[in-house]
Design a protein around this motif. Structure first.
Motif, PDB file in Angstrom:
ATOM      1  N   ASP A 180       0.828  -1.209   0.000  1.00 46.90           N
ATOM      2  CA  ASP A 180       0.000   0.000   0.000  1.00 46.90           C
ATOM      3  C   ASP A 180       0.864   1.262   0.000  1.00 46.90           C
ATOM      4  O   ASP A 180       2.106   1.199  -0.017  1.00 46.90           O
ATOM      5  N   ASP A 222      -5.517   1.102  -7.275  1.00 45.57           N
ATOM      6  CA  ASP A 222      -6.552   0.317  -6.599  1.00 45.57           C
ATOM      7  C   ASP A 222      -6.843  -0.882  -7.491  1.00 45.57           C
ATOM      8  O   ASP A 222      -6.207  -1.059  -8.542  1.00 45.57           O
ATOM      9  N   CYS A 244     -14.786  -1.524  -6.673  1.00 42.90           N
ATOM     10  CA  CYS A 244     -13.390  -1.087  -6.531  1.00 42.90           C
ATOM     11  C   CYS A 244     -12.889  -1.357  -5.123  1.00 42.90           C
ATOM     12  O   CYS A 244     -13.588  -1.092  -4.133  1.00 42.90           O
ATOM     13  N   SER A 258      -9.380  -1.396  -2.285  1.00 42.04           N
ATOM     14  CA  SER A 258      -8.103  -0.786  -1.909  1.00 42.04           C
ATOM     15  C   SER A 258      -6.989  -1.818  -1.906  1.00 42.04           C
ATOM     16  O   SER A 258      -7.215  -3.025  -2.060  1.00 42.04           O
ATOM     17  N   HIS A 259      -5.756  -1.338  -1.681  1.00 44.65           N
ATOM     18  CA  HIS A 259      -4.613  -2.241  -1.538  1.00 44.65           C
ATOM     19  C   HIS A 259      -4.793  -3.186  -0.357  1.00 44.65           C
ATOM     20  O   HIS A 259      -4.208  -4.280  -0.335  1.00 44.65           O
TER      21      HIS A 259
END
Length: 418
Positions: A70, A99, A108, A110-111
């Motif tokens: 991240d 992403d 969608c 996140s890391h």
């Protein structure tokens, strides 16, 4: 089909039933109890995802996993399957992304694997959309616990898995820690698809006995011979194995006579134009020239002379798996050492001068055992009874150690029919 007790008839695991390599029900249970059980799987190396947003798709058993870093530099891993309708999210094998967005409906993530957004969550013109109680925070991806240790990344699905260093044990902490003691530089990759059961490969990397019998290159050029100072060591649970060798600790004449007396053909017809291929530059105080470090369930690190590498097993079916070889050196290696390591990488992998025979040998077992699944393999080299470490590679005890831990996870009892 024979029962499990008939397929593990000896309490010391010196007989292994062939059905373990073929039974679809066993394979299915392994995914749950071994790969998603209280085990740490090697996911990769931090050097493979050095920058924020870097990712790679790897596998734990047959489960696809996204490994990524991240924006704060932390490493995360999650299952590569959309929480919405189950589509594969990340389709490239590696890359960099801000992403991760599912192509099917554009959900969608996140890391970290958290859900960031759902297109038209509230519908259009007051119609459609998700119900009022839909909570984005409850629809993230399935996450793994991740531990980074000396540049290696391990993951587990289980909250019950013990801390990583405890799982590795002192032997692996020392030997693997030595291999990972300097910052790593990735040199390349190889992949191999083998039409055999994944446990045959786990056995093979723990099989100290075959290295100079199957691999003629080893015994011809003295890299690994059963007459050398060597050993097959296990951790206290039998799950991990260290096979080691000291090239040059025997004489050519004694080795020649020993192999002749045991009716093993010598490869004296083979010669090398470039001896650097089998020359070891001493890097560690012990002078060990070969180390094969097998980590249960599906990871291996190797030091073959100065060739360093990591291997990860991806299961495909009861009779098929893939091995991914990651070849590495160190960031502070000079150009001469880097070229030396790359040259010696020709000894490993699917076309390696040493290890090319392994895949064929495993496929021979898989084919020949299919029609005789009620029969058992004999695993007695090194002796029967207690599962112990020995200072010799005339030894198959590490294979029995692996089976003892595997059976513990699977809930099988050896010799139960007696």
């Amino acid at each position: 089909m024979s029962t499990i007790s008939q397929q593990l008839p000896e309490q010391d695991y010196s007989r292994i039933g062939y059905s373990f390599y073929h039974d679809p029900a066993i394979y299915k249970l392994e995914q749950e109890r071994v790969f998603r059980g209280p085990t740490w799987s090697i996911l990769g190396l931090e050097a493979e995802i050095p920058k924020a947003g870097d990712f790679r798709v790897v596998y734990v058993g047959e489960t696809p996993v996204v490994l990524n870093r991240d924006n704060a530099g932390q490493v995360h891993a999650f299952v590569n399957r959309c929480a919405h309708r189950g589509a594969e999210i990340v389709r490239e094998p590696y890359g960099n992304a801000a992403d991760h967005t599912c192509i099917y409906h554009a959900w969608c993530y996140s890391h970290q694997g958290d859900l960031l957004g759902v297109p038209f969550q509230k519908g259009v013109n007051g119609k459609g959309g998700m119900p009022p109680g839909f909570d984005i925070s409850r629809h993230g991806l399935t996450k793994l616990r991740v531990t980074c240790w000396k540049g290696a990344i391990f993951g587990t699905f289980s909250a019950a898995t013990e801390p990583l260093e405890s799982y590795l044990g002192p032997m692996m902490v020392e030997n693997l820690g030595e291999i990972l003691s300097r910052p790593i530089r990735i040199l390349g990759y190889q992949r191999q698809r083998i039409h055999a059961n994944w446990k045959l490969y786990a056995e093979n990397t723990r099989d100290a006995y075959h290295a100079s019998l199957l691999h003629e290159f080893n015994r011809t050029f003295g890299l690994s011979r059963l007459t050398q100072r060597s050993g097959g060591y296990l951790d206290d649970r039998g799950r991990h194995t260290l096979l080691f060798q000291h090239a040059g600790s025997d004489s050519d004449s004694d080795a020649n006579q020993a192999y002749k007396d045991n009716r093993v053909q010598r490869g004296d017809y083979m010669t090398l134009e470039d001896r650097d291929l089998v020359t070891t530059v001493r890097e560690w105080p012990s002078g060990v020239t070969t180390r094969i470090m097998s980590l249960f369930p599906g990871g291996t690190f190797h030091q073959v002379s100065n060739c360093l590498g990591m291997r990860r097993v991806q299961t495909v079916s009861p009779d098929e798996f893939e091995v991914v070889f990651t070849i590495f050196g160190y960031q502070d290696d000079d150009d001469t050492m880097t070229r030396h390591r790359i040259k010696q990488a020709n000894m490993v992998g699917p076309a390696g001068l040493i290890s090319m025979e392994d895949g064929e040998a495993l496929e021979l077992v898989q084919r020949a055992s299919l029609a005789e699944q009620q029969a058992c393999a004999v695993v007695e080299m090194g002796g029967v009874g207690p599962i112990v470490s020995l200072d010799t590679r005339v030894n198959e005890i590490p294979i029995r150690g692996m089976w003892s831990y595997y059976s513990e996870l699977m809930g099988y009892a050896a010799g139960a029919s007696r």
